[in-house]
Design an enzyme around this catalytic site. Structure first.
Site, PDB file in Angstrom:
ATOM      1  N   CYS A 121       0.865  -1.197   0.000  1.00 21.32           N
ATOM      2  CA  CYS A 121       0.000   0.000   0.000  1.00 21.32           C
ATOM      3  C   CYS A 121       0.893   1.236   0.000  1.00 21.32           C
ATOM      4  O   CYS A 121       1.825   1.345   0.805  1.00 21.32           O
ATOM      5  CB  CYS A 121      -0.905  -0.016   1.231  1.00 21.32           C
ATOM      6  SG  CYS A 121      -1.886   1.488   1.433  1.00 21.32           S
ATOM      7  N   CYS A 181       0.455   3.342   3.716  1.00 23.85           N
ATOM      8  CA  CYS A 181       1.068   2.823   4.944  1.00 23.85           C
ATOM      9  C   CYS A 181       2.318   1.986   4.674  1.00 23.85           C
ATOM     10  O   CYS A 181       3.016   1.612   5.620  1.00 23.85           O
ATOM     11  CB  CYS A 181       0.054   1.994   5.719  1.00 23.85           C
ATOM     12  SG  CYS A 181      -0.512   0.498   4.861  1.00 23.85           S
ATOM     13  N   CYS A 228     -39.847  11.849   8.745  1.00 25.33           N
ATOM     14  CA  CYS A 228     -40.667  11.744   9.948  1.00 25.33           C
ATOM     15  C   CYS A 228     -42.142  12.028   9.681  1.00 25.33           C
ATOM     16  O   CYS A 228     -42.990  11.778  10.542  1.00 25.33           O
ATOM     17  CB  CYS A 228     -40.150  12.687  11.029  1.00 25.33           C
ATOM     18  SG  CYS A 228     -40.376  14.449  10.678  1.00 25.33           S
ATOM     19  N   CYS A 280     -42.878  24.598   8.081  1.00 30.73           N
ATOM     20  CA  CYS A 280     -42.975  25.763   7.200  1.00 30.73           C
ATOM     21  C   CYS A 280     -41.656  25.949   6.463  1.00 30.73           C
ATOM     22  O   CYS A 280     -40.604  26.097   7.096  1.00 30.73           O
ATOM     23  CB  CYS A 280     -43.318  27.015   8.017  1.00 30.73           C
ATOM     24  SG  CYS A 280     -43.418  28.523   7.023  1.00 30.73           S
ATOM     25  N   CYS A 296     -46.714  33.641   8.676  1.00 31.26           N
ATOM     26  CA  CYS A 296     -45.287  33.628   9.034  1.00 31.26           C
ATOM     27  C   CYS A 296     -44.913  34.887   9.812  1.00 31.26           C
ATOM     28  O   CYS A 296     -44.111  34.840  10.752  1.00 31.26           O
ATOM     29  CB  CYS A 296     -44.432  33.499   7.778  1.00 31.26           C
ATOM     30  SG  CYS A 296     -44.618  31.931   6.904  1.00 31.26           S
ATOM     31  N   CYS A 339     -24.796  34.917   4.319  1.00 32.45           N
ATOM     32  CA  CYS A 339     -25.068  34.932   2.880  1.00 32.45           C
ATOM     33  C   CYS A 339     -26.565  35.134   2.654  1.00 32.45           C
ATOM     34  O   CYS A 339     -27.396  34.437   3.253  1.00 32.45           O
ATOM     35  CB  CYS A 339     -24.594  33.619   2.247  1.00 32.45           C
ATOM     36  SG  CYS A 339     -25.010  33.452   0.499  1.00 32.45           S
ATOM     37  N   CYS A 345      -9.279  39.805   0.843  1.00 33.04           N
ATOM     38  CA  CYS A 345     -10.079  40.987   0.504  1.00 33.04           C
ATOM     39  C   CYS A 345     -11.518  40.811   0.977  1.00 33.04           C
ATOM     40  O   CYS A 345     -11.923  39.743   1.452  1.00 33.04           O
ATOM     41  CB  CYS A 345     -10.035  41.238  -1.000  1.00 33.04           C
ATOM     42  SG  CYS A 345     -10.844  39.961  -1.975  1.00 33.04           S
ATOM     43  N   CYS A 379     -19.434  32.824  -1.591  1.00 28.08           N
ATOM     44  CA  CYS A 379     -19.977  31.784  -0.727  1.00 28.08           C
ATOM     45  C   CYS A 379     -19.900  30.433  -1.435  1.00 28.08           C
ATOM     46  O   CYS A 379     -19.758  30.348  -2.660  1.00 28.08           O
ATOM     47  CB  CYS A 379     -21.423  32.115  -0.353  1.00 28.08           C
ATOM     48  SG  CYS A 379     -22.190  30.917   0.762  1.00 28.08           S
TER      49      CYS A 379
END
Length: 549
Positions: free
Chosen positions: A324, A327, A446, A451, A464, A493, A506, A511
């Protein structure tokens, strides 16, 4: 070493205590929920409540027709915590094992050096005896002796035996096109042989070499140079001072002697690396020989290639072994994992650790080879991963397949299932009229309503706006997160709502969802240009304090 073992033992004990505490808290939560269910049932049906005290009601999967059953799904964080604890314990055990292996390796290396020094001593003694005249040998031969490391000899004098010997390095790098699993692939291997001045074999080694670099097949010269670098490193490991390495390639000989400069950048880099290694020896020069004089190296290079194309061949000595490259352990080929697409090969143990760490960090596991983009498939990981880790891996792959703007999580803490907004909308439309207008969604795991706009459990008969006014901090951690974000000057964001922290650089932020904005005011960047008048950078974010003078 004893202090290190004590520290590791204490850490193991603390981890196990934390794991036990988490299990106890989970059990306490389950008991509290059961008591709450019993109390709720008592208000509506006292008879049912009394029966529930005597025989606890099992947790049944909810369905559309059964609204009385309360289902408490298992949190995925429990699995993540178990994985994290297990990985930390494995890392501690692995660290201890590495220390023990290092001590054993150093002891074996000292033994190998001593054996080498003894061999040189015996060979020189044999030569001296061979050169003694017959008449002198008949008269004094019974009294002739030279013990290895006598009382008068010192370690420095015995060490000079190895230092005075000039060893011979043979190397070979091969690139070959072979048929693997019905397709033609390029494989490469390197072979190394280290001999003494009389060509007696001291060390033989082989190594798998990367045959593809940046989508192109490596040349024979590159493979040869990689084999030479491996040979020089092996000689340095043995602490050899004087070596002569033998080349059977004329152009390679011209490169390492400096007579002809290489043209390709990859070859230039490897030749420079060879030159740096040569400086670590007292004497290190090349010698040009014919191919049939490369001795054992050619066979070792070919064996390295064979180990990559034969998956489960039985030999007279047992199963074929493969080293390998992570390792460096010799492992049976049936316990070597091959990544689909790129065919890079690693042992099950290394791949298991690699995949588990990636899953713990919330990432999709890819081939551990440098710059390789091949993803590790779920089905192939079933060979070495536990079933719960396979499920977590499926979850990570699903997360990566959903764009950040489409991701939505179930707001119920004991569920937190990941879904796609469009997918959950289609699912809800089958059971709820006007789901798109109202913002109601039904969790696909579930099966509770929530909402989509507020990211909270469904607030029936309440807009809301009213819900946010009555519940300014719907999630328990929202207030703490906002306070923490304000104190650390984090920004959110506007597109995916994730928090962003500027560590350095800067004020133009990109994002992970792809949205670009100004870190100072939050205004959107369009076409790589700012739409605000804020300054783009600050000197304190560009130059680190330890770099300032």
């Amino acid at each position: 070493m004893d202090e290190l073992y004590t520290t590791l033992t204490e850490q193991r004990r603390e981890l196990m205590a934390a794991k036990t505490l988490d299990s106890d808290l989970d059990l306490a939560y389950q008991l509290q929920m059961q008591e709450a269910m019993n109390a709720s049932l008592a208000l509506h049906n006292p008879a049912a409540a009394s029966s529930s005290r005597t025989s606890p009601r099992p947790h049944t999967q909810p369905n559309d027709d059964d609204d009385d059953v309360v289902f408490i799904p298992q949190s995925p964080n429990d699995d993540v915590l178990d994985i994290a604890t297990t990985l930390m314990l494995e890392d501690m055990n692995r660290f201890v094992q590495e220390l023990e292996d290092r001590e054993q390796s150093e002891a074996e290396m000292r033994k190998l050096k001593e054996d080498l020094d003894r061999r040189i001593h015996d060979q020189k003694l044999a030569v001296d005896i061979h050169n003694i005249p017959d008449q002198q040998w008949e008269k004094y031969g019974d009294n002739y002796h030279r013990p290895y490391r006598t009382a008068k000899s010192s370690p420095s004098s015995s060490k000079a035996l190895v230092d005075s010997e000039c060893f011979r390095l043979y190397f070979k790098g091969l690139v070959s096109e072979e048929r693997v699993r019905g397709i033609m692939v390029n494989v490469a291997g390197a072979g190394v042989a280290i001999c003494d001045s009389r060509d007696n074999l001291i060390l033989e080694a082989r190594k798998n070499v990367e045959a593809m670099v940046n989508g192109a097949v490596v040349s024979g010269e590159v493979a040869e140079l990689q084999a030479l670098i491996e040979a020089l490193n092996k000689a340095l490991t043995l602490d050899l001072k004087s070596v002569t390495f033998f080349c059977d390639d004329y152009m390679l000989y011209q490169y390492v002697t400096g007579r002809v400069p290489p043209r390709q950048s990859k070859t230039v880099t490897l030749v420079n690396q060879v030159a740096l290694l040569q400086r670590k020896f007292t004497y290190c020069n090349p010698s040009l020989v014919a191919r049939n004089n490369i001795k054992f190296a050619f066979k070792s290079a070919r064996d390295a290639i064979v180990s990559q194309i034969i998956w489960a061949e039985e030999t007279n000595k047992g199963k074929l072994k493969e080293t390998c490259v992570i390792c460096f352990e010799d492992t049976d080929v049936d316990k070597i994992f091959s990544v689909d697409g790129c065919l890079h090969r690693y042992c099950f143990s290394c791949m298991k650790q690699h995949v588990e760490v990636k899953l713990l960090n919330g990432m999709v596991a890819k081939c551990p080879h440098e710059n390789c983009k091949s993803e590790v498939s779920i089905d192939s990981c079933r060979k070495f991963l536990a079933p719960n880790l396979v499920e977590v891996m499926s979850q990570r792959i699903m997360e990566s397949s959903i764009s950040p703007t489409e991701k939505v999580y179930c707001p119920y803490p004991r569920c937190s299932a990941l879904m796609s907004k469009s997918e959950v909308l289609r699912y809800t439309k089958n059971v709820y009229i006007g789901a798109e207008e109202s913002g109601a969604r039904k969790c696909m795991k579930c099966r509770y309503f929530f909402c989509i706009k507020c990211k909270v459990p469904w607030h029936l008969n309440m807009t809301c706006y009213d819900y946010k006014r009555s519940n300014p901090n719907a999630h328990p951690g929202d207030a703490k997160l906002k306070s923490l974000a304000k104190s650390n000057r984090w920004r959110q964001c506007l597109k995916c709502k994730h928090m962003v922290e500027l560590a350095e650089g800067c004020y133009h932020i990109t994002c992970r969802c792809g949205y670009e904005f100004c870190y100072t005011c939050g205004a959107e960047w369009k076409n790589k240009k700012a739409t605000c008048s804020c300054k783009i950078w600050d000197e304190r974010n560009i130059i680190h304090d330890n770099q300032q003078r």
